[in-house]
Design a protein around this motif. Structure first.
Motif, mmCIF file in Angstrom:
data_model
loop_
_atom_site.group_PDB
_atom_site.id
_atom_site.type_symbol
_atom_site.label_atom_id
_atom_site.label_comp_id
_atom_site.label_asym_id
_atom_site.label_seq_id
_atom_site.Cartn_x
_atom_site.Cartn_y
_atom_site.Cartn_z
ATOM 1 N N ASP A 51 -6.417 4.916 -3.156
ATOM 2 C CA ASP A 51 -5.757 4.970 -1.849
ATOM 3 C C ASP A 51 -4.483 4.139 -1.865
ATOM 4 N N TRP A 52 -3.440 4.686 -1.262
ATOM 5 C CA TRP A 52 -2.157 3.969 -1.216
ATOM 6 C C TRP A 52 -1.330 4.487 -0.051
ATOM 7 N N ARG A 53 -0.695 3.581 0.664
ATOM 8 C CA ARG A 53 0.312 3.962 1.655
ATOM 9 C C ARG A 53 1.642 3.388 1.196
ATOM 10 N N THR A 54 2.648 4.242 1.092
ATOM 11 C CA THR A 54 3.911 3.838 0.484
ATOM 12 C C THR A 54 4.561 2.694 1.260
ATOM 13 N N ARG A 55 5.315 1.886 0.505
ATOM 14 C CA ARG A 55 5.960 0.706 1.083
ATOM 15 C C ARG A 55 7.490 0.802 1.043
ATOM 16 N N GLN A 56 8.022 1.225 -0.102
ATOM 17 C CA GLN A 56 9.472 1.253 -0.270
ATOM 18 C C GLN A 56 10.051 2.662 -0.175
ATOM 19 N N LEU A 57 9.215 3.683 -0.253
ATOM 20 C CA LEU A 57 9.692 5.067 -0.284
ATOM 21 C C LEU A 57 10.533 5.386 0.949
ATOM 22 N N VAL A 58 11.614 6.111 0.718
ATOM 23 C CA VAL A 58 12.490 6.561 1.800
ATOM 24 C C VAL A 58 12.451 8.076 1.839
#
Length: 332
Positions: A51-58
């Motif tokens: 599981d991951w929720r993006t942090r830096q992605l634009v």
């Protein structure tokens, strides 16, 4: 590395999230509700890769700044439009084409003559059925290469850059591997026609036999076209040629093996996912590609032609067919 991902479907989102998790600077080209959801809350990845929720992605509606690598992850039928739209920004940038079918890398190379284009074949099974979220149902490697020879230095370099984010392997005979993936993608048509998961289709004896026949037909077309199938997902030139020669009843072991690898989480297949989102499917680049290649070899591919037409019928009508209807239609 600054990486642009063009295409926010199941695979594009999976790659974008995994690259973000690995610390790359990721720009994801998305549209509509997908763009709105990712802009508001990031992109959520669940399933086989964790599981991951993006942090830096634009997320952006169009790519307007250069990157060190671009990943083209749109459906085959949308590739020409995406290349035309982003061609100026992609000019001179290495482009990795993640696409089903046989023509993705050559189409990108023709549209981007100053860019170094190479291909990726992903065996990951992922589902994107709601904006801002993607679920990996089957984690698997992605194979990177180009041409019919051994992987060159650039292919190996980018594979090494990407491998910490997701399982990636540089392979030779990429053209042959594209054909092998085309055989694997025979899993897609019948779920799209019936509205059932891949596992449910394979569990049905009649549908499983149709799938076996379509796979065998595709292998025979490849042989007629002089293809040496690449090694991919436990398949090889030798065992695919054997599969096309043994009795069809024995050949059913191949789709059964695919179903076993998928596990119990229902896999809708990418073509059915497109239908459920109200999008055009890439069936003309899957089963339809077998039909076109058969004509070039002076042959027919009646099973693949029938499956292609049935998927188009579902696209037009929005009505799935029962297994009994499918078998009756194919018997005509």
């Amino acid at each position: 590395m600054r990486i642009a991902v063009i295409g926010a479907g199941a695979l594009g989102c999976t790659f974008a999230a995994l690259l973000d998790r690995a610390g790359h600077e990721v720009v994801l080209v998305a549209r509509g509700a997908q763009l709105d959801a990712i802009t508001a809350s990031g992109l959520r990845l669940t399933g086989g890769f964790g599981d991951w929720r993006t942090r830096q992605l634009v997320a952006v509606p169009a790519l307007d700044t250069p990157a060190e690598l671009a990943i083209l992850a749109v459906k085959a039928q949308d590739a020409a439009a995406a290349l035309a739209e982003h061609g100026r920004t992609l000019d001179g940038i290495p482009v990795l084409v993640v696409q089903n079918g046989l023509d993705g890398v050559s189409a990108a190379r023709a549209a981007l003559p100053t860019s170094s284009c190479f291909g990726a074949l992903s065996i990951i099974a992922a589902s994107y059925l709601e904006p801002g979220s993607v679920t990996v149902t089957t984690p698997a490697p992605t194979y990177i290469g180009r041409g019919a020879g051994e992987p060159d230095a650039e292919v190996r370099r980018f594979t090494a850059e990407l491998a910490p984010a997701f399982p990636a392997e540089a392979i030779g005979n990429f053209v042959g591997a594209q054909w092998t993936k085309l055989i694997v993608n025979q899993l897609n048509a019948l779920p799209a026609i019936t509205g059932r998961s891949v596992q449910e289709v394979i569990a049905d004896r009649g549908l499983r036999m149709v799938m076996t026949r379509s796979m065998r037909e595709a292998v025979r077309v490849g042989v007629a076209r002089g293809i040496r199938f690449g090694s991919l997902q436990g398949l090889s030139d030798r065992n695919l040629r054997l599969f096309a020669r043994v009795p069809a009843l024995l050949g059913q072991m191949l789709p059964l093996r695919f179903a076993a690898r998928m596990g119990s989480v229902p896999n809708p297949g990418s073509t059915l996912q497109s239908l459920k989102r109200g999008q055009r499917t890439e069936i003309d680049f899957l089963n339809g590609a077998v039909v076109r290649e058969a004509r070039l070899a002076g042959r027919d591919a009646p099973v693949n032609a029938a499956l292609t037409e049935l998927v188009h019928e579902v696209e037009r009508t929005g009505m799935f067919l029962s297994p009994t209807e499918v078998l009756e239609r194919l018997a005509r």
